[in-house]
Structure formats: C-alpha cells, structure tokens
Design a protein around this motif. Structure first.
Motif, PDB file in Angstrom:
ATOM      1  N   VAL A  21       0.658  -0.795  -0.305  1.00 17.92           N
ATOM      2  CA  VAL A  21       0.106  -0.168   0.043  1.00 17.92           C
ATOM      3  C   VAL A  21       1.006   1.145   0.005  1.00 17.92           C
ATOM      4  O   VAL A  21       2.730   1.241  -0.058  1.00 17.92           O
ATOM      5  N   LEU A  22       0.311   2.288  -0.196  1.00 13.22           N
ATOM      6  CA  LEU A  22       0.865   3.584  -0.340  1.00 13.22           C
ATOM      7  C   LEU A  22       0.706   4.295   0.984  1.00 13.22           C
ATOM      8  O   LEU A  22      -0.730   4.322   0.786  1.00 13.22           O
ATOM      9  N   ILE A  23       1.937   4.577   2.371  1.00 11.43           N
ATOM     10  CA  ILE A  23       1.607   5.213   3.286  1.00 11.43           C
ATOM     11  C   ILE A  23       1.995   6.383   3.214  1.00 11.43           C
ATOM     12  O   ILE A  23       3.548   6.663   3.118  1.00 11.43           O
ATOM     13  N   ASN A  24       1.315   8.169   3.094  1.00 20.97           N
ATOM     14  CA  ASN A  24       1.436   9.140   2.521  1.00 20.97           C
ATOM     15  C   ASN A  24       2.635   9.255   1.912  1.00 20.97           C
ATOM     16  O   ASN A  24       3.480   9.938   0.996  1.00 20.97           O
ATOM     17  N   HIS A  59      -5.281   2.149  -0.817  1.00 18.37           N
ATOM     18  CA  HIS A  59      -5.566   1.549  -0.725  1.00 18.37           C
ATOM     19  C   HIS A  59      -5.901   0.712  -1.787  1.00 18.37           C
ATOM     20  O   HIS A  59      -7.454   0.886  -1.810  1.00 18.37           O
ATOM     21  N   LYS A  60      -6.440  -0.784  -2.738  1.00 20.62           N
ATOM     22  CA  LYS A  60      -6.885  -0.675  -3.934  1.00 20.62           C
ATOM     23  C   LYS A  60      -7.577   0.215  -4.334  1.00 20.62           C
ATOM     24  O   LYS A  60      -9.535   0.622  -4.450  1.00 20.62           O
ATOM     25  N   GLY A  61      -7.176   1.942  -4.643  1.00 22.02           N
ATOM     26  CA  GLY A  61      -8.081   2.835  -5.253  1.00 22.02           C
ATOM     27  C   GLY A  61      -8.681   3.779  -4.173  1.00 22.02           C
ATOM     28  O   GLY A  61      -8.947   4.764  -4.991  1.00 22.02           O
ATOM     29  N   GLN A  62      -8.497   3.201  -3.366  1.00 22.63           N
ATOM     30  CA  GLN A  62      -9.253   4.196  -2.395  1.00 22.63           C
ATOM     31  C   GLN A  62      -8.297   4.585  -1.254  1.00 22.63           C
ATOM     32  O   GLN A  62      -7.115   3.652  -1.527  1.00 22.63           O
ATOM     33  N   THR A  63      -8.592   6.180  -0.457  1.00 22.77           N
ATOM     34  CA  THR A  63      -8.054   6.575   0.293  1.00 22.77           C
ATOM     35  C   THR A  63      -8.279   6.570   1.389  1.00 22.77           C
ATOM     36  O   THR A  63      -9.700   6.760   1.698  1.00 22.77           O
ATOM     37  N   CYS A  85     -11.379   7.947   3.239  1.00 25.71           N
ATOM     38  CA  CYS A  85     -12.589   9.373   3.127  1.00 25.71           C
ATOM     39  C   CYS A  85     -13.124   9.585   1.956  1.00 25.71           C
ATOM     40  O   CYS A  85     -12.843   9.342   0.375  1.00 25.71           O
ATOM     41  N   ASP A  86     -13.659  10.238   2.523  1.00 28.59           N
ATOM     42  CA  ASP A  86     -15.024  10.379   2.096  1.00 28.59           C
ATOM     43  C   ASP A  86     -15.562  11.330   1.211  1.00 28.59           C
ATOM     44  O   ASP A  86     -16.356  11.990   0.436  1.00 28.59           O
ATOM     45  N   TYR A 121      -7.493  14.921   0.952  1.00 28.48           N
ATOM     46  CA  TYR A 121      -9.006  14.322   1.278  1.00 28.48           C
ATOM     47  C   TYR A 121      -9.273  14.401   2.375  1.00 28.48           C
ATOM     48  O   TYR A 121      -8.517  14.328   4.083  1.00 28.48           O
ATOM     49  N   GLY A 122     -10.358  14.198   2.912  1.00 25.54           N
ATOM     50  CA  GLY A 122     -10.914  14.308   4.355  1.00 25.54           C
ATOM     51  C   GLY A 122     -11.754  13.047   4.571  1.00 25.54           C
ATOM     52  O   GLY A 122     -12.826  12.455   3.526  1.00 25.54           O
ATOM     53  N   HIS A 123     -12.337  12.548   5.725  1.00 26.25           N
ATOM     54  CA  HIS A 123     -13.207  12.181   6.179  1.00 26.25           C
ATOM     55  C   HIS A 123     -14.000  12.904   7.178  1.00 26.25           C
ATOM     56  O   HIS A 123     -13.876  13.735   8.062  1.00 26.25           O
ATOM     57  N   MET A 124     -15.686  12.974   6.245  1.00 26.77           N
ATOM     58  CA  MET A 124     -16.353  13.808   7.331  1.00 26.77           C
ATOM     59  C   MET A 124     -16.833  12.966   8.372  1.00 26.77           C
ATOM     60  O   MET A 124     -18.194  12.055   8.059  1.00 26.77           O
ATOM     61  N   LYS A 125     -16.646  13.809   9.443  1.00 26.96           N
ATOM     62  CA  LYS A 125     -16.885  13.294  10.576  1.00 26.96           C
ATOM     63  C   LYS A 125     -18.671  13.059  10.664  1.00 26.96           C
ATOM     64  O   LYS A 125     -19.500  12.138  11.548  1.00 26.96           O
TER      65      LYS A 125
END
Length: 197
Positions: A21-24, A59-63, A85-86, A121-125
């Motif tokens: 996977v890519l981390i940062n 990971h698999k095209g998703q962040t 991250c949605d 990218y961000g996650h809407m909490k």
C-alpha cells in the motif's frame, strides 16, 4: 498462545500475507482486513513498519485516513484502524497577482494566479442540518465536520474563514479541533461568501 509474537514467525507470515500500500505516498508492506460494518468503511491495517494517526493510506484505489493512535507495537507489529476518505477538496495554491489592465479611471486591475488543482482528502465525521427561525422565512443551516491530515500545508490551506464548495454549498472554515495528534478536525459553517475558484 499467539505464535506471531515470535519475530521470525511474524516476519515470515507478513512476507506471505502482506500487500503493498502507499502510506503518505511511500510504499509499505501491510495486511489490511475488514474492521466492521457501519455507515463509514473502516479497515484494520497492520505492518512491521511504523505509521501514525493522520497518515494517508492508498489501498485498492481508495484513500483512507488512519484515525487511531499508533505509538507502540502490539505483538511486534503496528496496528490501527483506518477510515475511508469520503470527501476530497479540489484546491489550488495562490501563486500571486498580475495586472491585467486598467479601469476607466486608470487604476490597475489585478487577477489572481493559481497553481494546477490537486486534491486534499478528508473524512466527513459528522454533519448537521437545522432550521434557523430567527428570520421571517425559515433558513436551513448546514454544518460539516471533516477530519484531514495535520500538516503545515493543510493548516495554511484551511485557515479560519477560508471558503470552499462542499456538496453544492458554500462553506467557510469556522474552527480547528486539534485534540487528536496527526488530525485536524475542521468545522465548516454555511457562508454567503464566494469560493475563490
């Protein structure tokens, strides 16, 4: 007894089960498993190499954003939960201003020059809708709370009162919530201002 507490066995197991996977943006060998079913997609990530809360994982095209504290190993490996991250902000950096002409009074007219667009990218909490009845006509009030990685660029980009287009609404940054290392919680309130681009 957990056989994977033996480092040699753990290393061999990781070599056979891990995926890259890519981390940062940096490649790392990890095991990614499903966490639980819920409104947001979350997964567990395990690695022999360190990572921390606030890291972005491709990971698999998703962040994903690592949302749990990771300071020490558990059974000789690092393990945490990451959340999909949605939301992505398409942003441009202000490079400068150039004079593009003169108005009828001879004063210069300037135009802002921006960099090529890129995504943060961000996650809407959380989000909230409420009806504001202080006006003669009821007005819908919308607020969003979005987590992003805490780094210098994001702190500058999401300065208080900066305006963004989010899900068809013009929103401004009203608050930075910094209680979690590695993550900035951004509170967005509806705004009458116009996004700069």
């Amino acid at each position: 007894m957990n056989l994977l507490t033996n480092y040699k066995l753990l290393d061999d197991t990781f070599k056979s089960l891990a995926e890259e996977v890519l981390i940062n943006g940096e490649p790392q060998q990890c095991i990614v498993t499903t966490a639980y079913l819920g409104i947001d997609e979350s997964r567990h990530i395990s690695s022999l190499q360190a990572f921390k809360r606030g890291d972005y994982v491709q990971h698999k095209g998703q962040t994903y954003l690592i949302t749990e504290e990771v300071k020490s190993t558990r059974h000789n490996k690092y393990r945490a939960k990451m959340t999909n991250c949605d939301h992505s902000f398409v942003v441009k950096d202000l490079i400068g201003r150039v004079e593009v002409g003169k108005d009828s009074l001879g004063k210069p007219i300037y135009e802002n020059i921006y960099s090529d667009p890129y995504s943060i990218y961000g996650h809407m909490k959380q989000w909230d809708r409420s009806l504001n009845m202080s006006f003669q006509v009821g007005m819908m009030q919308v607020t969003y709370f979005i987590d992003v990685q805490n780094n210098t660029k994001n702190r500058e980009q999401f300065a208080i009162n900066n305006v963004y287009e989010i899900r068809g609404k013009t929103m401004k940054v009203a608050l930075h919530e910094l209680s979690n290392d590695g993550i900035i919680g951004l509170l967005f309130l509806q705004s009458g201002a116009k996004a700069p681009y």
